[in-house]
Design an enzyme around this catalytic site. Structure first.
Site, PDB file in Angstrom:
ATOM      1  N   SER A 107      -0.129  -0.280  -0.640  1.00  0.00           N
ATOM      2  CA  SER A 107       0.468  -1.611  -0.502  1.00  0.00           C
ATOM      3  C   SER A 107       1.000  -2.139  -1.829  1.00  0.00           C
ATOM      4  O   SER A 107       0.256  -2.246  -2.797  1.00  0.00           O
ATOM      5  CB  SER A 107      -0.549  -2.608   0.048  1.00  0.00           C
ATOM      6  OG  SER A 107       0.004  -3.906   0.054  1.00  0.00           O
ATOM      7  N   ASN A 161      -5.854   2.726   2.561  1.00  0.00           N
ATOM      8  CA  ASN A 161      -4.509   2.305   2.192  1.00  0.00           C
ATOM      9  C   ASN A 161      -4.444   2.137   0.675  1.00  0.00           C
ATOM     10  O   ASN A 161      -4.960   1.178   0.132  1.00  0.00           O
ATOM     11  CB  ASN A 161      -4.155   0.996   2.896  1.00  0.00           C
ATOM     12  CG  ASN A 161      -2.755   0.538   2.582  1.00  0.00           C
ATOM     13  OD1 ASN A 161      -2.048   1.120   1.760  1.00  0.00           O
ATOM     14  ND2 ASN A 161      -2.338  -0.529   3.225  1.00  0.00           N
ATOM     15  N   ASN A 172       3.915   2.904   5.296  1.00  0.00           N
ATOM     16  CA  ASN A 172       3.622   1.552   4.808  1.00  0.00           C
ATOM     17  C   ASN A 172       4.894   0.791   4.447  1.00  0.00           C
ATOM     18  O   ASN A 172       5.936   0.988   5.057  1.00  0.00           O
ATOM     19  CB  ASN A 172       2.637   1.567   3.645  1.00  0.00           C
ATOM     20  CG  ASN A 172       1.912   0.237   3.508  1.00  0.00           C
ATOM     21  OD1 ASN A 172       2.043  -0.652   4.312  1.00  0.00           O
ATOM     22  ND2 ASN A 172       1.123   0.109   2.470  1.00  0.00           N
ATOM     23  N   THR A 173       4.806  -0.084   3.472  1.00  0.00           N
ATOM     24  CA  THR A 173       5.963  -0.881   3.077  1.00  0.00           C
ATOM     25  C   THR A 173       6.598  -0.293   1.825  1.00  0.00           C
ATOM     26  O   THR A 173       5.948   0.403   1.057  1.00  0.00           O
ATOM     27  CB  THR A 173       5.564  -2.344   2.821  1.00  0.00           C
ATOM     28  OG1 THR A 173       4.525  -2.372   1.857  1.00  0.00           O
ATOM     29  CG2 THR A 173       5.074  -3.007   4.089  1.00  0.00           C
ATOM     30  N   LYS A 200      -3.203   6.450   3.523  1.00  0.00           N
ATOM     31  CA  LYS A 200      -1.873   5.856   3.685  1.00  0.00           C
ATOM     32  C   LYS A 200      -1.178   5.850   2.334  1.00  0.00           C
ATOM     33  O   LYS A 200      -1.649   5.228   1.391  1.00  0.00           O
ATOM     34  CB  LYS A 200      -1.994   4.435   4.221  1.00  0.00           C
ATOM     35  CG  LYS A 200      -0.688   3.839   4.670  1.00  0.00           C
ATOM     36  CD  LYS A 200      -0.918   2.484   5.314  1.00  0.00           C
ATOM     37  CE  LYS A 200      -0.073   2.339   6.547  1.00  0.00           C
ATOM     38  NZ  LYS A 200      -0.248   1.021   7.163  1.00  0.00           N
TER      39      LYS A 200
END
Length: 173
Positions: free
Chosen positions: A14, A11, A79-80, A51
């Site tokens: 983030s 990831n 993701n966000t 990600k």
């Protein structure tokens, strides 16, 4: 963990971790993937998925999709987000940090479709973000996803969402 994992997710997206998104710079991601590939070599190596953020500019996104296609096994999108467009509450529009759930759905679907156009199979694409119903699962598969991840949707819709997602996949799109 690679020998016991079904896949390993990296990831780099983030917005809630200071400096993490800097790893989405192509040179930095290339270096990271090379190190991870070396560390995970062996007979039991797990697929490596990256990600990416849904907030990347189109050219940057395309470059990273190409890099992942060369150096990893697939993508997890999206993701966000740090975007706040479409939120009705001024208080929510002013919040810092990543936003997940329903507001992410459109960005996720666009990212999945764009990545599928640019990533040759067998590259895996996992849809993640804004999935809260069977219709959202269906839309993710139609956009080009191979798999879906359920997160915030489970909070708002409960564990029955898992059965709905499985039913979509098993009964066809």
């Amino acid at each position: 963990m690679a020998p016991v994992a079904d896949y390993v997710a990296i990831n780099v997206s983030s917005p809630n971790t200071a400096g993490l998104r800097d790893l989405q710079q192509p040179d930095r991601l290339r270096e990271l993937l090379a190190l991870l590939r070396e560390a995970g070599r062996g007979a039991h190596a797990s697929p490596l998925l990256v990600k990416l953020a849904p907030d990347l500019e189109p050219d940057a996104f395309d470059a990273l999709v190409g890099l992942v296609a060369e150096r990893a096994d697939g993508l997890i999108l999206g993701n966000t987000t740090i975007a706040r467009d479409g939120l009705s509450s001024a208080g929510h529009r002013a919040e810092a940090g990543g936003l997940s759930g329903r507001p992410l759905r459109g960005r996720m679907l666009e990212a999945v479709a764009r990545a599928r156009e640019r990533m040759a199979r067998p590259g895996v694409i996992v849809a993640s973000g804004g999935i809260g119903s069977a219709e959202d699962v269906r839309a993710a598969y139609r956009a080009g996803a191979d798999l879906v991840q359920l997160w915030t949707g489970l909070v708002y819709h409960g564990p029955g969402l898992i059965g709905e997602a499985v039913a979509v996949r098993s009964t066809g799109l």
